[in-house]
Design a protein around this motif. Sequence first.
Motif, short mmCIF file in Angstrom:
data_model
loop_
_atom_site.label_atom_id
_atom_site.label_comp_id
_atom_site.label_asym_id
_atom_site.label_seq_id
_atom_site.Cartn_x
_atom_site.Cartn_y
_atom_site.Cartn_z
N LEU A 37 24.82 16.96 40.85
CA LEU A 37 25.11 17.50 39.52
C LEU A 37 26.31 18.44 39.50
CD1 LEU A 37 21.50 18.50 38.33
CD2 LEU A 37 22.81 16.54 37.59
N LEU A 188 12.53 22.14 27.18
CA LEU A 188 12.40 20.88 27.91
C LEU A 188 10.94 20.48 28.10
CD1 LEU A 188 14.44 18.95 29.42
CD2 LEU A 188 13.71 20.08 31.48
N ARG A 230 19.70 20.94 35.44
CA ARG A 230 20.73 20.34 34.57
C ARG A 230 22.09 20.90 34.96
NH1 ARG A 230 17.07 17.57 33.89
NH2 ARG A 230 16.02 16.91 31.99
N LEU A 234 25.49 20.10 30.51
CA LEU A 234 24.25 19.72 29.82
C LEU A 234 23.52 20.96 29.32
CD1 LEU A 234 22.87 16.73 31.92
CD2 LEU A 234 24.08 16.65 29.77
N TYR A 237 25.10 21.92 26.19
CA TYR A 237 24.69 21.03 25.08
C TYR A 237 23.28 21.40 24.59
CZ TYR A 237 28.70 17.90 25.42
OH TYR A 237 29.97 17.38 25.37
N ILE A 238 22.39 21.78 25.53
CA ILE A 238 21.06 22.22 25.10
C ILE A 238 21.18 23.52 24.29
CG2 ILE A 238 18.78 23.00 25.89
CD1 ILE A 238 19.02 21.13 28.26
N GLU A 240 23.37 24.24 22.27
CA GLU A 240 23.75 23.92 20.88
C GLU A 240 22.52 23.83 19.97
OE1 GLU A 240 27.99 21.72 20.59
OE2 GLU A 240 26.30 20.41 21.01
N LEU A 241 21.37 23.48 20.56
CA LEU A 241 20.14 23.43 19.77
C LEU A 241 19.77 24.81 19.25
CD1 LEU A 241 17.76 21.12 21.83
CD2 LEU A 241 18.79 20.59 19.65
N MET B 73 24.65 13.80 23.97
CA MET B 73 24.58 14.55 25.24
C MET B 73 23.35 15.45 25.26
SD MET B 73 26.99 13.60 27.01
CE MET B 73 28.44 12.66 26.80
N THR B 74 23.09 16.10 24.12
CA THR B 74 21.90 16.96 24.05
C THR B 74 20.64 16.12 24.26
OG1 THR B 74 23.10 18.23 22.41
CG2 THR B 74 20.78 18.75 22.64
N PHE B 76 20.39 13.34 25.93
CA PHE B 76 20.33 13.00 27.36
C PHE B 76 19.75 14.18 28.16
CE2 PHE B 76 23.93 9.59 27.75
CZ PHE B 76 23.06 8.63 27.28
N ALA B 77 20.24 15.37 27.82
CA ALA B 77 19.81 16.56 28.58
C ALA B 77 18.32 16.85 28.37
CB ALA B 77 20.63 17.77 28.18
N MET B 78 17.80 16.48 27.23
CA MET B 78 16.41 16.82 26.90
C MET B 78 15.39 15.81 27.42
SD MET B 78 16.31 19.72 25.30
CE MET B 78 14.77 19.67 24.45
N ILE B 79 15.86 14.65 27.87
CA ILE B 79 14.90 13.66 28.38
C ILE B 79 14.53 14.04 29.81
CG2 ILE B 79 14.64 11.24 29.07
CD1 ILE B 79 16.45 10.55 26.71
N LEU B 90 22.35 11.59 33.81
CA LEU B 90 23.55 12.36 34.11
C LEU B 90 24.78 11.66 33.54
CD1 LEU B 90 24.86 14.68 35.72
CD2 LEU B 90 24.87 13.19 37.69
#
Lengths: 282, 116
Positions: A37, A188, A230, A234, A237-238, A240-241, B73-74, B76-79, B90
Amino acid sequence: MQKDKDFSFNTSSSSENFISLDQTNSIETFCEIANQLSVSVLFFEDITISERNTMILNIESRPYNVFSPSFVYEQLKNEHTSNERIKDGFNKFLIAKENNSIIVATRKTLFESTKDELMRALSKNRRQYEIISVNTNNKDLLKWVAHDRRLDYISIDLRSKPSIIDNALCSLVKQNSKCFEIILSPLLLSDNNKDFSSIIRTGKKIMKLILSYNAPFIFTMCPQTPMQMRSGKLLRYIGELLGVPFNKSKLAVFDYQLSTLVDNTVKLHENYVFKGVKEVIG
Amino acid sequence: MVTIERDRYVVFKILLDDTKTEIEDLKRNVWSMYQRLYGLDGTTEAGLFFEEYDNEKRIGLVRCNSKSLSYLMTSFAMIREIDGAELLILPLFVTGLINKAKKYVSALSSPNHNID
């Protein structure tokens, strides 16, 4: 013709700030996934510096190399004097392709709820870990933590009440160069939609306040297993929620963590006397 | 005013412990996560389409609307799991040209890949 914007995800470094080891997962399994990663700094919870050093020695040869922050500092301390330069040196060390390196650091989270208990725990743990953070629901204690130079982060669980973070605390954190550590794992791990939406609601409230004061914050996934880790992008991006724009969280996945780690590594070194002064032999 | 909707192609890799992932399971999970986060309206606007997926190498290519890239992308990151098996999606590479994306996928699929 407009140039197409391609980008690769493996170019930027990031760090995972809060890894708890258990019997099923070892330091190697986390390092293996971290290598894929491009996560180059790992902070392990509840492992002392001496335990970490023993673990690093026991890691067999892999496609990646594992180092301790003190080892990297030893290489750099004669070349650079200021912490900023040393931080750049750490960055260059991590980026260098031939090293393929991962830095393993240690941390401790203190869950005490009163000042006396916290001071007692602090004196017990202070020099045994590179990073020390505090996770508490006591509002007054958090304000004291924001002043204290021995503590690095204020951990915020998204399941806690948003009222523990207020304007005064954000202002104090910014003034004293501390960081809020936002733990994203509840997002998550929640399976229930009601729970999920309440976590997002709490997170949005907290992040709105933090962003309005421009207070420093970092994201962490707090993974229980390697697959819950992550990469930095990523994580952003999370984020952003929670209403954090992608561009405003650039420093939240690597830079703040590295600066804190470098500062503390310098402090823990035997040559350190006090801020700005170190012993030079020869 | 005429606005052109541009596509983005995302090359991704699945990190999984041991079991194999079927493309149908993957599609179902990405769609349901996207729908959970952004609703049915958001999902229809995203224009998700799985172009290809290599079951052996676990490398795939998905197309989406350029405006929905960050939402994808979000998602993908949350799965975090498919049928009880933990996994990590990834994203490796994003481009606006399908040929470039396919070239990247084939380079990754070749035994001694070297991508700069």
